[in-house]
Design an enzyme around this catalytic site. Structure first.
Site, PDB file in Angstrom:
ATOM      1  N   MET A 132       0.841  -1.203   0.000  1.00 14.45           N
ATOM      2  CA  MET A 132       0.000   0.000   0.000  1.00 14.45           C
ATOM      3  C   MET A 132       0.881   1.259   0.000  1.00 14.45           C
ATOM      4  O   MET A 132       0.423   2.346   0.355  1.00 14.45           O
ATOM      5  CB  MET A 132      -0.938  -0.001   1.203  1.00 14.45           C
ATOM      6  CG  MET A 132      -1.908  -1.186   1.147  1.00 14.45           C
ATOM      7  SD  MET A 132      -3.431  -0.936   2.051  1.00 14.45           S
ATOM      8  CE  MET A 132      -2.829  -0.843   3.714  1.00 14.45           C
ATOM      9  N   HIS A 148       9.076   1.118   3.128  1.00 13.91           N
ATOM     10  CA  HIS A 148      10.185   1.133   4.079  1.00 13.91           C
ATOM     11  C   HIS A 148      11.037  -0.102   3.826  1.00 13.91           C
ATOM     12  O   HIS A 148      10.737  -0.904   2.921  1.00 13.91           O
ATOM     13  CB  HIS A 148       9.655   1.187   5.511  1.00 13.91           C
ATOM     14  CG  HIS A 148       8.606   0.165   5.820  1.00 13.91           C
ATOM     15  ND1 HIS A 148       8.880  -1.185   5.873  1.00 13.91           N
ATOM     16  CD2 HIS A 148       7.268   0.288   6.043  1.00 13.91           C
ATOM     17  CE1 HIS A 148       7.776  -1.846   6.143  1.00 13.91           C
ATOM     18  NE2 HIS A 148       6.763  -0.986   6.241  1.00 13.91           N
ATOM     19  N   HIS A 185       9.351  -3.533   3.268  1.00 14.45           N
ATOM     20  CA  HIS A 185       8.858  -3.793   1.901  1.00 14.45           C
ATOM     21  C   HIS A 185      10.034  -4.143   0.970  1.00 14.45           C
ATOM     22  O   HIS A 185       9.949  -5.055   0.151  1.00 14.45           O
ATOM     23  CB  HIS A 185       8.168  -2.555   1.320  1.00 14.45           C
ATOM     24  CG  HIS A 185       6.939  -2.114   2.041  1.00 14.45           C
ATOM     25  ND1 HIS A 185       6.845  -0.914   2.700  1.00 14.45           N
ATOM     26  CD2 HIS A 185       5.727  -2.708   2.198  1.00 14.45           C
ATOM     27  CE1 HIS A 185       5.642  -0.770   3.220  1.00 14.45           C
ATOM     28  NE2 HIS A 185       4.937  -1.852   2.934  1.00 14.45           N
ATOM     29  N   LYS A 243       4.990  -9.916   9.430  1.00 15.01           N
ATOM     30  CA  LYS A 243       4.505  -8.789  10.236  1.00 15.01           C
ATOM     31  C   LYS A 243       2.971  -8.842  10.363  1.00 15.01           C
ATOM     32  O   LYS A 243       2.401  -8.551  11.397  1.00 15.01           O
ATOM     33  CB  LYS A 243       4.965  -7.493   9.567  1.00 15.01           C
ATOM     34  CG  LYS A 243       4.202  -6.245   9.885  1.00 15.01           C
ATOM     35  CD  LYS A 243       4.585  -5.695  11.237  1.00 15.01           C
ATOM     36  CE  LYS A 243       4.012  -4.327  11.520  1.00 15.01           C
ATOM     37  NZ  LYS A 243       2.612  -4.146  11.216  1.00 15.01           N
TER      38      LYS A 243
HETATM   39  P1  AMP Z   1       1.542  -2.958   3.496  1.00 13.47           P
HETATM   40  O1  AMP Z   1       2.063  -1.927   2.542  1.00 13.47           O
HETATM   41  O2  AMP Z   1       1.623  -2.520   4.925  1.00 13.47           O
HETATM   42  O3  AMP Z   1       0.214  -3.521   3.094  1.00 13.47           O
HETATM   43  O4  AMP Z   1       2.560  -4.169   3.413  1.00 13.47           O
HETATM   44  C1  AMP Z   1       2.871  -4.788   2.194  1.00 13.47           C
HETATM   45  C2  AMP Z   1       3.606  -6.075   2.484  1.00 13.47           C
HETATM   46  O5  AMP Z   1       4.799  -5.800   3.209  1.00 13.47           O
HETATM   47  C3  AMP Z   1       2.773  -7.027   3.356  1.00 13.47           C
HETATM   48  O6  AMP Z   1       2.966  -8.354   2.898  1.00 13.47           O
HETATM   49  C4  AMP Z   1       3.373  -6.823   4.727  1.00 13.47           C
HETATM   50  O7  AMP Z   1       3.220  -7.943   5.581  1.00 13.47           O
HETATM   51  C5  AMP Z   1       4.835  -6.587   4.385  1.00 13.47           C
HETATM   52  N1  AMP Z   1       5.484  -5.868   5.475  1.00 13.47           N
HETATM   53  C6  AMP Z   1       5.022  -4.780   6.140  1.00 13.47           C
HETATM   54  N2  AMP Z   1       5.862  -4.433   7.128  1.00 13.47           N
HETATM   55  C7  AMP Z   1       6.883  -5.314   7.094  1.00 13.47           C
HETATM   56  C8  AMP Z   1       8.072  -5.502   7.868  1.00 13.47           C
HETATM   57  N3  AMP Z   1       8.356  -4.702   8.886  1.00 13.47           N
HETATM   58  N4  AMP Z   1       8.898  -6.528   7.552  1.00 13.47           N
HETATM   59  C9  AMP Z   1       8.593  -7.357   6.517  1.00 13.47           C
HETATM   60  N5  AMP Z   1       7.495  -7.247   5.747  1.00 13.47           N
HETATM   61  C10 AMP Z   1       6.643  -6.244   6.031  1.00 13.47           C
END
Ligand code: AMP
Length: 282
Positions: A30, A34, A37, A151
């Protein structure tokens, strides 16, 4: 890096590469990227010919409209991070491209008990929205490998179930990647950008509490430890949704310490307005 905003263009580009027998890795996000990702992108790059990242803030998975409105956006920095990481392809759709027939959910994904526990209980409808967006993205991209982060532990289980429900579990390998943390233990998250200095200082208490739970394993009952963990967070000013010790496969509450069952500790708590989640396999 190639950037497409249209689903059909993305699909066609990938289909051409697939005909050339290229392996496709996919990292849905989304945005507000960081290192967590980027670690997924790097893992994908190690085992695929092409790594596709998507950025789409999916409105249908937000049960709280304020959380959606305040979700961080940093597209320019995201593009730079993706270029630096050597990502081949970014799919950057808008809401009409993702949901040409509107936002209403036409599918009812039969996720089962998982939908009633923990995140499912505290964020009604959230996992239906997650399934809706991941289903649509997978139809467009149909990757060989799908990379997601531990996470979001429950989300990993939901996506595993989704792959079975839509009959893609034998075509797409689900790769669950470890949680990246800040030096003080705080799990990296786009929502951390919303924390002010005071909230940021307090935030590592969530991981510290997970470590506390781990350190108490087998010493007291799970019920007692969960209670103490909650009290610790409340003493630091958090509003706690849950401190849970659960079966790592079903997410049902553990009925005690058991050597033969894999367990996971999970926490969701509000740091003022910002809801943070984290987990640790025990
Ligand atoms: P999001 O943008 O928050 O929807 O996350 C996108 C993907 O990155 C999802 O599969 C999350 O689980 C993964 N993700 C988010 N934070 C972390 C983290 N700290 N370490 C590893 N993967 C992450």
């Amino acid at each position: 890096m190639i950037l497409y905003k249209k689903a059909a263009d993305t699909h066609n580009w990938i289909e051409k590469e697939r005909l050339k027998k290229k392996k496709i890795g996919f990292v849905p996000t989304m945005g507000a990227l960081h290192e967590g990702h980027i670690s997924l992108i790097e893992t994908s790059k190690g085992s695929n010919d092409h790594t596709i990242c998507s950025i789409f803030i999916n409105p249908t998975q937000f049960n709280d409209p304020k959380d959606f409105a305040k979700y961080p956006v940093s597209l320019e920095k995201d593009l730079q991070l993706l270029e630096e990481a050597g990502c081949d392809f970014l799919f950057l759709p808008d809401v009409n491209e993702m949901y040409p027939d509107g936002l209403a959910q036409t599918n009812n994904y039969k996720i089962g008990r998982l939908e009633t526990l923990l995140e499912g209980k505290f964020r009604p409808g959230h996992f239906q929205g997650v399934c809706q967006v991941v289903h649509r993205l997978l139809e467009i991209i149909l990757p060989n490998n799908l990379y997601i982060g531990q996470k979001d532990y429950q989300q990993c289980l939901v996506i595993k179930k989704l792959l079975q429900l839509i009959g893609l579990d034998d075509k797409i390998e689900l790769r669950i990647c470890p949680t990246l943390r800040e030096p003080d233990g705080l799990a990296m998250s786009s929502r951390n950008l919303r924390l002010n200095d005071e909230e940021r200082k307090r935030a590592p208490a969530i991981y510290e509490t997970l470590l506390f739970i781990q350190s108490q394993k087998g010493k007291k009952t799970t019920v007692e430890i969960k209670k103490q963990a909650k009290a610790k967070l409340e003493a630091r000013g958090f509003r706690v949704d849950y401190t849970e010790i659960a079966d790592a496969i079903t997410l049902e509450t553990a009925d005690g310490w058991s050597e033969n069952k894999k367990l996971v500790a999970l926490i969701a708590a509000f740091n003022n307005e910002v809801r943070l989640i984290d987990n640790l396999l025990l």
